[in-house]
Design a protein around this motif. Structure first.
Motif, short mmCIF file in Angstrom:
data_model
loop_
_atom_site.label_atom_id
_atom_site.label_comp_id
_atom_site.label_asym_id
_atom_site.label_seq_id
_atom_site.Cartn_x
_atom_site.Cartn_y
_atom_site.Cartn_z
N ALA A 273 42.69 45.30 39.39
CA ALA A 273 42.60 44.11 39.40
C ALA A 273 43.65 42.84 38.84
O ALA A 273 43.57 41.58 39.63
CB ALA A 273 41.16 44.65 38.41
N ALA A 274 44.17 43.42 37.81
CA ALA A 274 45.32 42.80 37.36
C ALA A 274 46.77 42.44 38.96
O ALA A 274 46.74 41.49 38.48
CB ALA A 274 45.94 43.39 36.11
N LYS A 275 46.21 43.62 38.92
CA LYS A 275 47.71 43.50 40.16
C LYS A 275 47.08 42.18 41.90
O LYS A 275 47.83 41.64 42.22
CB LYS A 275 47.97 44.36 41.43
CG LYS A 275 48.74 45.36 40.22
CD LYS A 275 49.15 46.36 41.58
CE LYS A 275 50.37 47.33 40.08
NZ LYS A 275 49.66 48.59 40.52
N LYS A 276 45.98 42.20 42.19
CA LYS A 276 44.93 40.79 42.63
C LYS A 276 46.05 39.78 42.97
O LYS A 276 46.84 39.07 41.36
CB LYS A 276 43.71 40.04 41.99
CG LYS A 276 43.03 41.61 42.46
CD LYS A 276 41.55 40.90 42.73
CE LYS A 276 40.22 42.41 43.12
NZ LYS A 276 40.44 42.15 44.50
N ASP A 277 45.95 39.06 43.14
CA ASP A 277 46.95 38.00 43.92
C ASP A 277 46.19 36.91 43.60
O ASP A 277 45.08 36.84 43.94
CB ASP A 277 46.82 38.27 45.23
CG ASP A 277 48.14 36.78 45.74
OD1 ASP A 277 49.44 36.95 45.13
OD2 ASP A 277 47.86 35.58 46.10
N ALA A 278 46.37 36.19 42.51
CA ALA A 278 46.17 34.73 42.12
C ALA A 278 45.50 34.06 43.10
O ALA A 278 43.82 34.11 43.14
CB ALA A 278 46.72 34.02 41.07
N ALA A 279 45.99 33.87 43.61
CA ALA A 279 45.66 32.95 45.26
C ALA A 279 44.63 33.97 45.92
O ALA A 279 43.07 32.94 47.02
CB ALA A 279 47.25 32.52 45.98
N ILE A 280 44.54 34.63 46.63
CA ILE A 280 43.85 35.52 47.33
C ILE A 280 42.31 35.61 46.36
O ILE A 280 41.67 35.57 47.31
CB ILE A 280 44.42 36.80 47.87
CG1 ILE A 280 45.76 36.88 48.52
CG2 ILE A 280 43.11 37.61 48.19
CD1 ILE A 280 46.16 38.05 48.97
N ALA A 281 42.30 35.94 45.28
CA ALA A 281 41.45 36.32 44.00
C ALA A 281 40.75 35.20 44.30
O ALA A 281 39.38 34.67 44.29
CB ALA A 281 42.03 36.63 43.11
N LEU A 282 40.89 33.31 44.43
CA LEU A 282 40.65 32.58 44.04
C LEU A 282 39.84 32.65 45.73
O LEU A 282 38.60 31.67 45.52
CB LEU A 282 41.66 31.27 43.78
CG LEU A 282 41.56 31.67 41.98
CD1 LEU A 282 42.77 29.97 41.63
CD2 LEU A 282 40.40 30.79 41.26
N ARG A 283 40.26 32.55 46.50
CA ARG A 283 39.92 32.22 47.97
C ARG A 283 38.77 33.09 48.05
O ARG A 283 38.03 32.69 49.13
CB ARG A 283 41.03 32.50 48.76
CG ARG A 283 41.80 31.18 49.03
CD ARG A 283 43.60 31.63 50.25
NE ARG A 283 44.15 31.16 49.38
CZ ARG A 283 44.43 30.07 50.62
NH1 ARG A 283 43.19 29.45 51.67
NH2 ARG A 283 45.35 29.18 50.56
N SER A 284 38.47 34.02 47.51
CA SER A 284 37.01 35.11 47.56
C SER A 284 36.31 34.47 47.24
O SER A 284 36.21 33.48 46.45
CB SER A 284 37.55 36.58 47.13
OG SER A 284 37.54 36.10 45.42
N GLU A 285 34.41 35.03 48.33
CA GLU A 285 33.34 34.25 47.08
C GLU A 285 32.67 35.00 46.42
O GLU A 285 32.66 36.28 47.28
CB GLU A 285 33.30 33.82 48.80
CG GLU A 285 33.39 32.23 49.40
CD GLU A 285 33.56 31.25 48.62
OE1 GLU A 285 32.14 31.68 47.70
OE2 GLU A 285 35.10 30.58 48.75
#
Ligand code: ADP
Length: 773
Positions: free
Chosen positions: A761-773
């Motif tokens: 979870a911590a490694k998740k890319d923030a930009a990608i995380a925010l694009r997820s629905e």
């Protein structure tokens, strides 16, 4: 203040390269409202993310207040997002399980703003965006416009220099959109606002400057900024989430899915329940085994008497099965006779026994074959009595001599002077356990009966079936008279008992015994340790021997070859018995050693065997191991069973650990958006790990406690079933230390199981995380 220099950002998916940002150079003023326009997929969001430090550029440079970000580390980007940037998203991205205030405070929580100031700033921000009256509502009670206002309040609460908004009105109706635009425009008076929008009317109506995007490149800029920025006053305050914050975040999240959390805890507690019950049962069984051993051994002590049976000799001389082919007859001593052995118990041997390691045996009982000269006052006059329960008629002293026993039972006092023997095997019905050598007790059968002769011989007038109050017998006193007071010598050299019992009673050497307690055998297994009637300690017989060893009658008997009481001629063996009976021998006639358990018993036997090493057959001391034939229930088998069961329970523990990992992983997927938001607010990787570690800690402690609770509750029916099946009560007993250890084990395993998904979870890319629905 913010400048992009030849920024490139390419995405490669398979063979396909998307140039999201293709050599973009643009600079922004310290205060302006910039709207970025362009078709979908033209790279607007990517640029906003690069500007906000949510996404990393491939090449070029982002210059902040004249400072290049080429050398930025992860912590610097985190601090930059937290200190300088406020994000506003199209879909608000509020953390729904937190309150409005907590959402607004989150950025400040991450940067460690003190509670008071944090709350004040959050409230000010909410008032500023017009949510003053709605502050205490829940997120899901707000309208879309209100949610966006909360998001704006969150973005400005930390008072950032830059506000980045990605289609902030994309999900709102026209009227609300205009209100929000008004608010953003208002906020842009104090800072730089960069807003992505697909709505040119709104852009032109509210923004100071519009930049048109197409295919990752700037097509048109309505108000370019070309001044060289030279000020270099850029400082970052690094962020750090406290574990408490992580815990609160996770706790609130867990609260929103109570049912699922409970089921998870229950499922993962099954391993703990299994182990706890196995441990509870095995320690319970161990207690039972120890108890059985103790009881068996108090019933069957190691016994050393003057005449012993050599068990090894008895066994080795068993008859041969072979049919003899010889035509001769062989003379042979019987096995039993061969095994007969006269033990020469000496003071040396007694001393040797006294040196047995006190951890192996608490009780060594020594019986002296001495008689006791007993008298008791009945109806105002003293008369001779005895402890014996052998016969109803008071025997005269010569008859007593003939009797092998001296009446009454002798119990051992442990080597520390305590009544462990009585206390472990006998229940106190009335009075107290003995305190001194002159305290004696009345032993009753399990049905509270006492041998009628025992009472008759004490001088009580009793009838068959008569009932006595405990109090009638408690406190009864009996006197033991010294030989010199009891016997008088005749001119012939013979001795006869005196008849003036009152004088004896008052003699200075006379001791007074008192019945201080009435005891009943505790369990069936200990039945018959002491026969019903009077029991006294081996200390008392020792006292009597010490007193009578040098008495006149003993000295006379030692010199004479006739019985000094009856004038009958006696052989050496009878003479020695007589001397002992008169209290003339300080060597015990019988020694009983009570080991604590079977293992210790074996050690004691080894110790006893050591004494015999190198001694002639005649000088060997042979003991009888009465418990030798009783199956030795050692804990070994129990241990083996326990290990197997724990292994099984351990497997279920591992299973539950894997389950926790899966659950955490699901939670990670579910909370991807939240991770993105936390990152946008400046949370570090470690903070994200913490949030999930906190969640698994809660799950681990929860399932541990739940497991222990269920296991504890289960011990009741288990004990009831065992009781009905085996007559053993309270076998399953949960040891509190085990319980605590298991809770800790559950927590540690759960956290370990959840840690890997947490790291993911911590490694998740923030930009990608925010694009997820
Ligand atoms: P806009 O905000 O203008 O709609 P975006 O910045 O979201 O455009 O996207 C620009 C381009 O980059 C798009 O073609 C998009 O598909 C692509 N893109 C964005 N993020 C990723 C990603 N993580 N992986 C691959 N392609 C991406």
């Amino acid at each position: 203040m913010l400048e992009l220099k030849h920024i490139k950002k390419y995405y490669t998916v398979g063979d396909n390269v998307t140039k999201a940002l293709d050599d973009v150079s643009v600079a922004f003023r310290k205060q302006e409202f910039v709207a970025i326009l362009g078709p979908s997929g033209s790279g607007k969001t990517t640029m906003l993310n690069v500007l906000g430090g949510l996404d990393q550029y491939d090449s070029g440079d982002l210059v902040i207040n004249g400072k290049s970000t080429k050398g930025f580390k992860a912590a610097d980007w985190d601090a930059y997002r937290n200190n300088s940037i406020g994000f506003i998203f199209q879909s608000y991205n509020l953390i729904s399980h937190l309150s409005i205030i907590d959402n607004v405070e989150m950025g400040m929580t991450l940067s460690g703003v003190p509670a008071g100031e944090k709350s004040k700033r959050a409230k000010d921000a909410l008032v500023r965006v017009g949510l003053g009256p709605h502050m205490n509502k829940k997120i899901n009670q707000l309208s879309g416009g209100q949610m966006q206002r909360v998001a704006i309040a969150r973005a400005i609460a930390n008072d950032p220099e830059i506000l980045l908004a990605d289609e902030p009105t994309g999900a709102l109706d026209t009227v609300t959109s205009n209100e929000i635009m008004q608010l953003i425009q208002d906020l842009s008076k104090e800072r730089l606002v960069i807003m992505v929008t697909h709505n040119p009317e709104l852009a032109h109506q509210y923004a100071d400057r519009t930049i048109e995007f197409s295919d990752g490149q700037i097509l048109e800029d309505s108000k370019p900024y070309t001044d060289e920025v030279s000020s270099n006053d850029f400082k970052l305050k690094h962020t750090k989430m406290r574990f408490w914050t992580a815990l609160k975040l996770s706790f609130n999240n867990i609260r929103t899915k109570k049912g699922r959390t409970f089921l998870t805890m229950f499922a993962s507690s099954i391993g703990i329940i299994g182990i706890a019950i196995v441990l509870a049962l095995s320690s319970g069984f161990q207690i039972q085994i120890d108890k059985t051993q103790r009881e068996t051994l108090s019933q069957f002590p190691i016994s050393i008497s003057r005449t012993g049976t050599d068990q090894t000799a008895a066994q080795s001389s068993q008859q041969s099965d072979k049919v003899s082919k010889s035509d001769k007859i062989t003379a042979k001593t019987s096995a039993a006779e061969k095994a007969q052995h006269t033990n020469k118990i000496t003071q040396d041997y007694v001393n040797y026994l006294d040196k047995i390691d006190s951890s192996l045996t608490k009780n060594i009982s020594k019986t002296y074959a001495t008689g006791l000269n007993l008298i008791r006052e009945v109806n105002g006059t003293y008369k001779p009595i005895q402890f014996s329960s052998a016969s109803g008629n008071g025997m005269d002293s010569s008859a007593m001599l003939a009797a092998s026993g001296i009446g009454g039972s002798v119990y051992p006092i442990d080597r520390n002077g305590n009544q462990t023997f009585l206390k472990t095997n006998y229940k106190l019905l009335s009075g107290a356990y003995p305190n001194s050598a002159t305290d004696i007790v009345l032993i009753v059968n399990r049905d509270n009966t006492v041998n009628i002769n025992a009472l008759k011989n004490l001088g009580f007038k009793v009838k068959e079936g008569q009932k006595y109050d405990y109090n009638k017998l408690l406190g009864t006193t009996i006197k033991v008279v010294a030989n010199n007071d009891y016997y008088q010598s005749l001119p012939t050299g013979n001795f006869v008992p005196n008849t003036d019992y009152t004088k004896m009673a008052n003699a200075s050497d006379t001791k007074t015994l008192k019945i201080t307690g009435i005891l009943r055998v505790k369990s069936k297994n200990s039945d018959g340790l002491l026969s019903s009637g009077i029991a006294y300690s081996d200390q008392l017989t020792k006292l009597v021997v010490d007193q009578n060893e040098k008495s006149d009658i003993v000295s006379a008997q030692k010199k004479s070859d006739t019985n000094v009481l009856t004038s009958q001629t006696v052989n050496a063996a009878t003479k020695s018995t007589l001397i002992s009976y008169l209290g003339g021998s300080s060597i015990p006639s019988n020694i009983q050693i009570y080991p604590t358990n079977f293992k210790d018993k074996d050690k004691i036997l080894t110790y006893l065997d050591k004494y015999n090493k190198g001694k002639t057959k005649a000088n060997k001391i042979v003991y009888t191991d009465l418990a030798g034939n009783v199956s030795s229930l050692t804990g070994g088998l129990m241990d083996a069973i326990t290990y197997v069961l724990i292994a099984f329970a351990g497997i279920s523990l591992v299973t539950s650990m894997i389950m926790i990992a899966i659950i955490t992983y699901t939670s990670v997927l579910e909370r991807t958006k939240e991770i993105g938001v936390l990152k946008a607010l400046g949370a570090r990787k470690r903070d994200i790990t913490r949030v999930f570690d906190a969640e698994t800690t809660i799950l681990g402690v929860g399932s541990g406690v739940l497991g222990i609770l269920i296991a504890w509750l289960l011990t009741f029916p288990i004990n009831a079933i065992l009781k009905s099946m085996t007559d053993l009560s309270n076998v399953a007993q949960l040891n509190p230390t085990h319980a605590l250890i298991l809770i800790i084990v559950s927590t540690v395993l759960t956290v370990l199981g959840g840690h890997i998904p947490a790291r993911m979870a911590a490694k998740k890319d923030a930009a990608i995380a925010l694009r997820s629905e």
